[in-house]
Write an enzyme that holds these catalytic residues in place. Structure first.
Site, PDB file in Angstrom:
ATOM      1  N   ARG A  36     -10.704   3.819  14.947  1.00  0.00           N
ATOM      2  CA  ARG A  36     -11.046   2.545  15.584  1.00  0.00           C
ATOM      3  C   ARG A  36     -11.585   2.765  16.995  1.00  0.00           C
ATOM      4  NH1 ARG A  36      -6.355  -1.732  13.628  1.00  0.00           N
ATOM      5  NH2 ARG A  36      -7.504  -2.462  11.804  1.00  0.00           N
ATOM      6  N   LYS A 198       0.183  -4.951  -1.377  1.00  0.00           N
ATOM      7  CA  LYS A 198       0.439  -6.331  -0.939  1.00  0.00           C
ATOM      8  C   LYS A 198      -0.268  -7.368  -1.805  1.00  0.00           C
ATOM      9  CE  LYS A 198       0.259  -4.478   3.619  1.00  0.00           C
ATOM     10  NZ  LYS A 198      -0.781  -4.386   4.624  1.00  0.00           N
ATOM     11  N   GLY A 352      -6.780  -0.556   5.891  1.00  0.00           N
ATOM     12  CA  GLY A 352      -6.363   0.593   6.691  1.00  0.00           C
ATOM     13  C   GLY A 352      -5.953   1.785   5.842  1.00  0.00           C
ATOM     14  N   GLY A 375      -6.723  -6.716   7.380  1.00  0.00           N
ATOM     15  CA  GLY A 375      -6.691  -8.144   7.055  1.00  0.00           C
ATOM     16  C   GLY A 375      -8.037  -8.816   7.278  1.00  0.00           C
TER      17      GLY A 375
HETATM   18  P1  ADP Z   1      -4.738  -1.317   2.572  1.00  0.00           P
HETATM   19  O1  ADP Z   1      -4.026  -0.931   3.833  1.00  0.00           O
HETATM   20  O2  ADP Z   1      -5.834  -0.387   2.222  1.00  0.00           O
HETATM   21  O3  ADP Z   1      -5.159  -2.737   2.587  1.00  0.00           O
HETATM   22  P2  ADP Z   1      -2.222  -1.787   1.234  1.00  0.00           P
HETATM   23  O4  ADP Z   1      -1.548  -1.784   2.559  1.00  0.00           O
HETATM   24  O5  ADP Z   1      -2.239  -3.063   0.484  1.00  0.00           O
HETATM   25  O6  ADP Z   1      -3.695  -1.179   1.363  1.00  0.00           O
HETATM   26  O7  ADP Z   1      -1.535  -0.754   0.253  1.00  0.00           O
HETATM   27  C1  ADP Z   1      -1.337   0.582   0.593  1.00  0.00           C
HETATM   28  C2  ADP Z   1       0.023   1.003   0.177  1.00  0.00           C
HETATM   29  O8  ADP Z   1       0.240   0.745  -1.197  1.00  0.00           O
HETATM   30  C3  ADP Z   1       0.238   2.467   0.387  1.00  0.00           C
HETATM   31  O9  ADP Z   1       1.247   2.651   1.358  1.00  0.00           O
HETATM   32  C4  ADP Z   1       0.684   2.961  -0.993  1.00  0.00           C
HETATM   33  O10 ADP Z   1       1.738   3.908  -0.949  1.00  0.00           O
HETATM   34  C5  ADP Z   1       1.132   1.701  -1.659  1.00  0.00           C
HETATM   35  N1  ADP Z   1       1.104   1.799  -3.121  1.00  0.00           N
HETATM   36  C6  ADP Z   1       0.046   2.090  -3.907  1.00  0.00           C
HETATM   37  N2  ADP Z   1       0.407   2.160  -5.184  1.00  0.00           N
HETATM   38  C7  ADP Z   1       1.739   1.920  -5.241  1.00  0.00           C
HETATM   39  C8  ADP Z   1       2.702   1.852  -6.276  1.00  0.00           C
HETATM   40  N3  ADP Z   1       2.367   2.072  -7.537  1.00  0.00           N
HETATM   41  N4  ADP Z   1       3.975   1.564  -5.937  1.00  0.00           N
HETATM   42  C9  ADP Z   1       4.321   1.346  -4.657  1.00  0.00           C
HETATM   43  N5  ADP Z   1       3.454   1.390  -3.620  1.00  0.00           N
HETATM   44  C10 ADP Z   1       2.179   1.666  -3.915  1.00  0.00           C
HETATM   45  C1  3PG Z   2      -5.069  -4.779  12.135  1.00  0.00           C
HETATM   46  O1  3PG Z   2      -4.527  -3.696  12.346  1.00  0.00           O
HETATM   47  O2  3PG Z   2      -5.318  -5.215  11.005  1.00  0.00           O
HETATM   48  C2  3PG Z   2      -5.526  -5.576  13.338  1.00  0.00           C
HETATM   49  O3  3PG Z   2      -5.433  -4.827  14.508  1.00  0.00           O
HETATM   50  C3  3PG Z   2      -4.759  -6.888  13.457  1.00  0.00           C
HETATM   51  O4  3PG Z   2      -3.401  -6.646  13.664  1.00  0.00           O
HETATM   52  P1  3PG Z   2      -2.334  -7.778  13.307  1.00  0.00           P
HETATM   53  O5  3PG Z   2      -2.270  -7.830  11.790  1.00  0.00           O
HETATM   54  O6  3PG Z   2      -1.043  -7.340  13.935  1.00  0.00           O
HETATM   55  O7  3PG Z   2      -2.829  -9.078  13.869  1.00  0.00           O
HETATM   56 MG    MG Z   3      -2.034  -1.253   4.516  1.00  0.00          MG
END
Ligand code: ADP
Ligand code: 3PG
Ligand code: MG
Length: 395
Positions: A36, A198, A352, A375
């Protein structure tokens, strides 16, 4: 069309740039992923080249409105200084008389300053007008280059635009261009890959994507909520109980629109979520006492085959618990397939963890675009208007 940094005369001006330096830090407070920060360099460098003084501002983490020393931005200032090859003044706060004094150094040799974490006061997240006005007093022109934070109507993103001439930085512009093109005029076949953990955060995106894409591949923990709805046994795998109705509605909508949703047909399963755990391949169901931690080999083949002819691909959410090496195969194979599409298809990576995954496999250079937004990229893909973009001045 929104104004951009190119529309302003920056010479001898104090340019206040909102960046997203919300970067991960390790226990010793070292920046572990500086993407970033790197992504903001073109805007910062441009402003400096035009003879401006640059005042940067960002949040880091969620300190909930009070100073938390482990969430200071000074490690980010240190990293930025290394990348720029010049001193970066780390301010002690974001507003106030002391900050004004500190910023006085910009009249001497210093060209770049970074304000302290904006979220050390609750006023930032409240989009407070007085705080925004105080922030605005630090500069003469406001540039938003914090795409990753632009889905937040916060003081440094939204309210501040009422007090200064405003425009977009290069990163913001680039993000909108790539994500916008992917959504508005996608070359077909358009395939979305969704995964991660999520479901509740992302189910809205799935809903919106059905109107745009030809196929949706679902892996990661997200898949289990959908499989559960279809009556497939998922053992102890992670799923979201209160989203099953929504998942069912999405499957119905997809069917009605002729959009194919492909779910995993096999899985890598373990009895304990540990790197050293014994693994098995199971599918389509998962027995009691076992957890799905990655997509299985048949699913990898199915997904790769589907991606082979794609012209546009949007990917958000890893296929498994990729942080643990034995469970990273599905995510690695999908990354490799997208890399193979370079030159043939537009590939956009959001989120991320997904970005970290692609970068970790060393294939980031093969993707058309890797969003710095988590997000924010999702909300953009959902078709929502981001408040930080909406607030900027029109040309
Ligand atoms: P991003 O940050 O790319 O938007 P998310 O935060 O939604 O993605 O998801 C990433 C997380 O999902 C990772 O920490 C990964 O370990 C978890 N994950 C992926 N597949 C599984 C699974 N089958 N069971 C539990 N966690 C999982
Ligand atoms: C992110 O990491 O997605 C941005 O920096 C926004 O952070 P926040 O979800 O804490 O508002
Ligand atoms: Mg994530």
């Amino acid at each position: 069309m929104k104004k951009t940094i190119r529309d302003f005369d920056l010479k001898n001006k104090r340019v206040l740039i909102r960046v997203d330096f919300n970067v991960p830090l390790d226990k010793s407070l070292k920046v572990t992923d500086d993407n970033r920060i790197r992504a903001s360099l073109p805007t910062i460098q441009y402003a400096l080249d035009k003879g401006a003084k640059v005042i940067l501002m960002s949040h880091l983490g969620r300190p909930d409105g009070k100073p938390v020393s482990s969430m200071s931005l000074s490690p980010a200032a240190g990293r930025l200084s290394e990348l720029l090859g010049e001193r970066v003044l780390q301010c002690s706060d974001a507003v106030g008389t002391r900050v004004k004094e500190e910023l006085g150094q910009l009249n001497g040799g210093v060209r770049v300053a970074l304000l302290e974490n904006l979220r050390f006061t609750a006023d930032e997240e409240k989009n407070d007008a007085t705080f925004a006005k105080q922030l605005a007093e630090n500069g003469e022109i406001y540039i938003n280059d914090a795409f990753g934070s632009s889905h937040r109507a916060h003081a440094s993103i939204e309210a501040i635009t009422k007090y200064l001439p405003s425009g977009a930085g290069f990163l913001l512009e680039k993000e909108i261009q790539y994500l916008g093109e992917a959504m508005q005029n996608p070359k077909k076949p358009f395939v979305a890959i969704l995964g991660g953990s999520k479901v509740s955060d992302k189910i809205g995106v799935v809903d919106n994507l059905i109107d745009k894409v030809d196929k949706i591949l679902i892996g990661g923990a997200m898949a289990y909520t959908f499989l559960k709805v279809q009556g497939v046994e998922i053992g102890g795998s992670k799923y979201e109980k209160d989203k099953t109705d929504l998942a069912r509605a999405i499957l119905d909508k997809a069917k009605a629109k002729g959009v194919e949703i492909l779910l995993p047909v096999d899985h890598l399963v373990v009895q304990k979520v540990e790197e050293s755990a014994a693994t098995r391949i199971e599918g389509p169901g998962i027995p009691q006492g076992w957890f799905g931690v990655d997509i299985g080999p048949k699913t990898v083949e199915l997904f790769k085959r589907t991606l082979d002819t794609a012209k546009t691909v949007v990917w958000n959410g890893p296929m498994g618990i990729f942080e643990m090496k034995p469970f990273a195969t599905g995510s690695r194979e999908v990354t490799a397939k997208l890399a193979e599409l370079a030159g043939r298809a537009t590939t956009v990576i959001g989120g991320g963890d997904t970005a970290a995954c692609v970068i970790g496999f060393g294939l980031d250079g093969k993707m058309s675009h890797i969003s710095t937004g988590g997000g924010a990229s999702l909300e953009y893909l959902e078709g929502r208007v981001l408040p930080g973009i909406a607030a900027l001045q029109e040309k």
